[in-house]
Design a protein around this motif. Structure first.
Motif, short mmCIF file in Angstrom:
data_model
loop_
_atom_site.label_atom_id
_atom_site.label_comp_id
_atom_site.label_asym_id
_atom_site.label_seq_id
_atom_site.Cartn_x
_atom_site.Cartn_y
_atom_site.Cartn_z
N TYR A 37 17.50 -15.32 -29.55
CA TYR A 37 16.46 -15.40 -31.09
C TYR A 37 15.23 -15.15 -30.52
O TYR A 37 14.31 -14.49 -31.50
N GLN A 38 14.55 -16.09 -29.54
CA GLN A 38 13.23 -15.94 -29.25
C GLN A 38 12.90 -14.38 -28.77
O GLN A 38 11.86 -14.09 -29.17
N GLY A 96 14.47 -11.74 -29.44
CA GLY A 96 14.48 -10.89 -30.88
C GLY A 96 13.48 -10.95 -31.57
O GLY A 96 12.89 -10.08 -32.38
N LEU A 97 12.91 -12.18 -32.09
CA LEU A 97 11.59 -12.49 -32.82
C LEU A 97 10.35 -11.70 -32.01
O LEU A 97 9.29 -11.75 -32.60
N THR A 98 10.32 -11.82 -30.76
CA THR A 98 9.09 -11.05 -29.95
C THR A 98 9.51 -9.62 -29.62
O THR A 98 8.55 -9.13 -28.93
N ASP A 99 10.68 -9.01 -29.85
CA ASP A 99 10.94 -7.53 -29.77
C ASP A 99 10.10 -6.75 -30.50
O ASP A 99 10.43 -6.41 -31.88
N LEU A 119 11.22 -5.34 -34.49
CA LEU A 119 10.02 -5.69 -35.26
C LEU A 119 9.51 -4.39 -36.05
O LEU A 119 9.43 -4.30 -37.17
N THR A 164 22.60 -10.89 -31.81
CA THR A 164 21.67 -11.62 -32.13
C THR A 164 20.81 -10.80 -33.17
O THR A 164 20.19 -11.49 -34.18
N LEU A 165 20.40 -9.45 -32.86
CA LEU A 165 19.70 -8.64 -33.74
C LEU A 165 20.60 -8.52 -35.30
O LEU A 165 19.78 -8.35 -36.12
N LEU A 169 19.77 -11.90 -37.14
CA LEU A 169 18.39 -11.69 -37.46
C LEU A 169 18.17 -10.80 -38.48
O LEU A 169 17.71 -11.17 -39.76
N ILE A 221 16.82 -11.47 -42.62
CA ILE A 221 15.89 -10.83 -43.13
C ILE A 221 16.33 -10.16 -44.31
O ILE A 221 15.65 -10.26 -45.61
#
Length: 294
Positions: free
Chosen positions: A59-60, A62-65, A69, A269-270, A273, A277
């Motif tokens: 998740y970390q 993915g949130l910085t990909d 994003l 994971t994506l 996420l 969203i």
């Protein structure tokens, strides 16, 4: 007796409940489970891969990909234009149908629903061929009127996809809004006409406020559809890979991670996420529109 009738009534929901559990809850739970693990090579890559618990590391990532994003932002900006435009066209068609007789409205309603009955992939293939400068009629037709357009150019990809989505989905949204219009008491229209109100004033002051709930529903469905867009850009990628990359939309990135890179854990994971969203976007939209309705 009443309790027995309640249990009998609840029994009719069993097929739906089973389908909901096996087709929605279990896959979602499995995706969350997969997202907590990652594949790790062992034995210098000669011993195959082993799964190890990763916690929230995926998740970390993915949130910085930036690619993921960026695709979410790209589709969100497109949705901010596409959804209001499609709902406006659907509302206009529903209002026009409401002014016709029941028989005439039924005929036009069926005609407008035909594009929605076509599977999305088939509709995308049809429009890709219509856009094609080699076999499609739109490019030669544009040259007749002095337009030298390229529907696969970087500046035209989103308008081309938007036109396709509008053609395919406007009939479905129109039917929902038109059904809500049929619930408006007809005597309100007669009273407004007796007071000297024009058809335009009746539409703005009576009909549109009355179908606000239907507009909210179609808006929510459109938000969910837009952030999951896949078929149309994937087919466009086959024609113009230099314009439409494999990270063009969030679902395309998830597909690429799962089936091209074989990174199923990160793809899960994506997916989680993206679901979060979608949930947040739908909730905010509903809250904002509910406040406007109040």
């Amino acid at each position: 007796m009443i309790r027995s009738l309640r249990w009998r009534g609840a029994a009719f929901t069993v097929p739906f409940q089973l389908g909901f559990v096996f087709l929605y809850l279990l896959p979602i739970g499995y995706a969350v489970y997969q997202s907590l693990y990652r594949s790790q090579s062992s034995g210098l890559g000669l011993g195959g891969e082993a799964e190890e618990f990763a916690g929230l590391d995926n998740y970390q990532q993915g949130l910085t990909d930036t690619a993921f994003l960026g695709s979410v932002l790209r589709v969100a900006l497109f949705a901010c234009v596409q959804i209001p435009l499609m709902l406006l066209v659907s509302l206009a068609l529903a209002l026009l149908l409401d002014m016709l007789t029941s028989r005439a409205a039924g005929r036009f309603r069926i005609a407008l629903l035909v594009p929605y009955m076509i599977p999305g992939v088939v509709a995308a293939i049809v429009w890709v061929n219509l856009y094609s400068p080699q076999v499609g009629p739109l490019t030669p037709l544009g040259k007749v009127f002095g337009f030298d357009w390229n529907f696969f150019a970087s500046s035209m990809v989103w308008p081309s996809i938007g036109n396709l989505l509008t053609w395919h989905g406007v009939g479905y949204n129109m039917v929902i809004i038109y059904s809500a219009l049929q619930g408006v008491p007809r005597e309100l229209f007669e009273a407004a006409r007796l007071d000297g109100a024009s058809e335009r004033r009746i539409a703005l002051s009576i009909k549109i406020p009355y179908v606000r709930g239907a507009l909210v529903l179609t808006g929510l469905l459109s938000i969910i559809q837009m952030l999951q867009i896949f078929n149309e850009p994937a087919l466009f990628r086959n024609i113009t890979p230099q314009t439409v990359s494999d990270s063009f939309t969030p679902i395309m990135i998830i597909y690429s991670q799962a089936f091209n890179a074989g990174n199923y854990h990160y793809a899960a994971t994506l997916s989680v996420l993206l679901a979060l969203i979608l949930g947040v976007a739908s909730f905010l939209f509903y809250r904002l529109t509910s406040k406007e309705a109040d």
